[in-house]
Design a protein around this motif. Structure first.
Motif, mmCIF file in Angstrom:
data_model
loop_
_atom_site.group_PDB
_atom_site.id
_atom_site.type_symbol
_atom_site.label_atom_id
_atom_site.label_comp_id
_atom_site.label_asym_id
_atom_site.label_seq_id
_atom_site.Cartn_x
_atom_site.Cartn_y
_atom_site.Cartn_z
ATOM 1 N N PHE A 35 0.795 -1.237 0.000
ATOM 2 C CA PHE A 35 0.000 0.000 0.000
ATOM 3 C C PHE A 35 0.824 1.283 0.000
ATOM 4 N N GLY A 36 2.141 1.154 0.220
ATOM 5 C CA GLY A 36 2.981 2.337 0.290
ATOM 6 C C GLY A 36 3.265 2.741 1.733
ATOM 7 N N ALA A 37 4.315 3.529 1.901
ATOM 8 C CA ALA A 37 4.771 3.903 3.239
ATOM 9 C C ALA A 37 3.735 4.728 3.997
ATOM 10 N N ASP A 38 3.032 5.616 3.295
ATOM 11 C CA ASP A 38 2.041 6.457 3.970
ATOM 12 C C ASP A 38 0.914 5.616 4.559
ATOM 13 N N GLN A 39 0.443 4.639 3.810
ATOM 14 C CA GLN A 39 -0.623 3.779 4.306
ATOM 15 C C GLN A 39 -0.120 2.852 5.417
ATOM 16 N N ARG A 40 1.112 2.417 5.296
ATOM 17 C CA ARG A 40 1.699 1.633 6.394
ATOM 18 C C ARG A 40 1.673 2.450 7.682
ATOM 19 N N ASP A 41 2.103 3.710 7.582
ATOM 20 C CA ASP A 41 2.124 4.563 8.768
ATOM 21 C C ASP A 41 0.709 4.804 9.297
ATOM 22 N N ARG A 42 -0.257 4.882 8.381
ATOM 23 C CA ARG A 42 -1.646 5.056 8.818
ATOM 24 C C ARG A 42 -2.115 3.834 9.601
ATOM 25 N N TYR A 43 -1.750 2.648 9.123
ATOM 26 C CA TYR A 43 -2.117 1.428 9.862
ATOM 27 C C TYR A 43 -1.563 1.477 11.271
ATOM 28 N N TRP A 44 -0.279 1.814 11.431
ATOM 29 C CA TRP A 44 0.322 1.835 12.767
ATOM 30 C C TRP A 44 -0.287 2.917 13.638
ATOM 31 N N SER A 45 -0.718 4.027 13.035
ATOM 32 C CA SER A 45 -1.398 5.065 13.797
ATOM 33 C C SER A 45 -2.736 4.547 14.330
ATOM 34 N N ILE A 46 -3.464 3.828 13.479
ATOM 35 C CA ILE A 46 -4.725 3.211 13.904
ATOM 36 C C ILE A 46 -4.473 2.182 15.001
ATOM 37 N N TYR A 47 -3.440 1.387 14.814
ATOM 38 C CA TYR A 47 -3.072 0.363 15.783
ATOM 39 C C TYR A 47 -2.803 0.985 17.161
ATOM 40 N N GLN A 49 -3.810 3.895 18.267
ATOM 41 C CA GLN A 49 -5.045 4.471 18.793
ATOM 42 C C GLN A 49 -5.912 3.385 19.430
ATOM 43 N N LEU A 50 -6.037 2.258 18.753
ATOM 44 C CA LEU A 50 -6.817 1.153 19.295
ATOM 45 C C LEU A 50 -6.197 0.609 20.578
ATOM 46 N N ARG A 51 -4.886 0.535 20.615
ATOM 47 C CA ARG A 51 -4.229 0.026 21.822
ATOM 48 C C ARG A 51 -4.468 0.953 23.002
ATOM 49 N N ASP A 52 -4.470 2.257 22.739
ATOM 50 C CA ASP A 52 -4.769 3.208 23.806
ATOM 51 C C ASP A 52 -6.211 3.059 24.284
ATOM 52 N N GLU A 53 -7.115 2.799 23.348
ATOM 53 C CA GLU A 53 -8.528 2.680 23.694
ATOM 54 C C GLU A 53 -8.824 1.377 24.439
ATOM 55 N N ALA A 54 -8.294 0.279 23.916
ATOM 56 C CA ALA A 54 -8.653 -1.044 24.440
ATOM 57 C C ALA A 54 -7.680 -1.569 25.481
ATOM 58 N N GLY A 55 -6.439 -1.109 25.434
ATOM 59 C CA GLY A 55 -5.451 -1.564 26.399
ATOM 60 C C GLY A 55 -4.660 -2.777 25.963
ATOM 61 N N PHE A 56 -4.843 -3.220 24.719
ATOM 62 C CA PHE A 56 -4.071 -4.365 24.234
ATOM 63 C C PHE A 56 -3.852 -4.218 22.735
ATOM 64 N N ALA A 57 -2.902 -4.978 22.217
ATOM 65 C CA ALA A 57 -2.609 -4.955 20.786
ATOM 66 C C ALA A 57 -3.734 -5.639 20.025
ATOM 67 N N ASP A 58 -4.270 -4.950 19.007
ATOM 68 C CA ASP A 58 -5.386 -5.495 18.230
ATOM 69 C C ASP A 58 -5.069 -5.343 16.742
#
Length: 233
Positions: A35-47, A49-58
């Protein structure tokens, strides 16, 4: 139920028995290629955010959100296959399964892991760790907050927790006190970060890699055991 006479070994998974950092690096490379570096970085940003919300890696939950705007990308459907079929059995640290077998020969041994309820159990199954502990597996959102439940499932006079996160070990030690021996494994990025933090109480024992435990005797883990220095190299 009365407490068992033998101690219970509690083993973390990610970066303790399994090189999860390598999995993360390879996942990032795969995302960048597809998907390209920008989309990779977007995935990790989402990851994150979810970890902060849920408290675990998802990882799967992050992929669900990542799909927004990418539904027409052919590579998107392949990412679920990549995650679900990732060869985690190839990411076990050297002698991980031998170590589990050795500890099981000494005392009851349980996987005690953080994580989601789908991907983390599947990961443990694919590695062979689930079978190695004969299904004695606990997966919580925050395992350090579930020690009462853990003790109800596995009553014992003493516990031994093996983990790569020194701050988590300290939190568990503050709760269980002398009934817990903490073993810090200096593997992975959490362990590296912990080298620069004040850990109170400090781990009872420190090892460089999980395979070092193969040579230990049961008495080495009990409260009266002398301190065992970190092996050179």
């Amino acid at each position: 139920m009365s407490e068992a006479a033998a101690p219970v070994f509690l083993l973390d998974v990610d970066n303790t028995l399994l090189d999860n950092d390598r999995f993360g690096a390879e996942l990032g490379d795969t995302l960048a290629t597809a998907f390209g570096a920008d989309q990779r970085d977007r995935y990790w940003s989402i990851y994150e955010q979810l970890r902060d919300e849920a408290g675990f890696a998802d990882y799967l939950g992050a992929l669900q959100r990542f799909r927004r705007g990418l539904d027409n990308e052919p590579a998107l459907l392949q990412m679920s296959k990549y995650l679900l079929e990732y060869p985690f059995e190839q990411r076990l640290y050297p002698h991980a399964l031998e170590t589990v077998a050795r500890l099981r020969a000494l005392a009851p041994t349980v996987i005690l892991s953080d994580g989601d309820i789908v991907f983390q159990p599947r990961k443990i199954q694919r590695t062979g760790l689930w079978a190695a502990v004969r299904g004695e597996v606990l997966v919580y959102i925050h395992k350090q907050r579930m020690l009462v439940a853990m003790q109800q499932r596995y009553p014992a006079a003493h516990y031994v927790m093996v983990d790569d996160k020194p701050q988590l070990l300290a939190e568990m030690k503050r709760q269980l006190g002398a009934r817990l021996t903490t073993v810090f494994v200096r593997q992975g990025h959490y362990a590296a970060e912990g080298e620069h933090e004040r850990i109170e109480p400090a781990p009872d024992q420190t090892i460089a890699c999980i395979g070092e435990l193969r040579g230990r005797k049961l008495e080495d883990f009990l409260p009266s055991a002398p301190a065992i220095p970190l092996a050179a190299g």
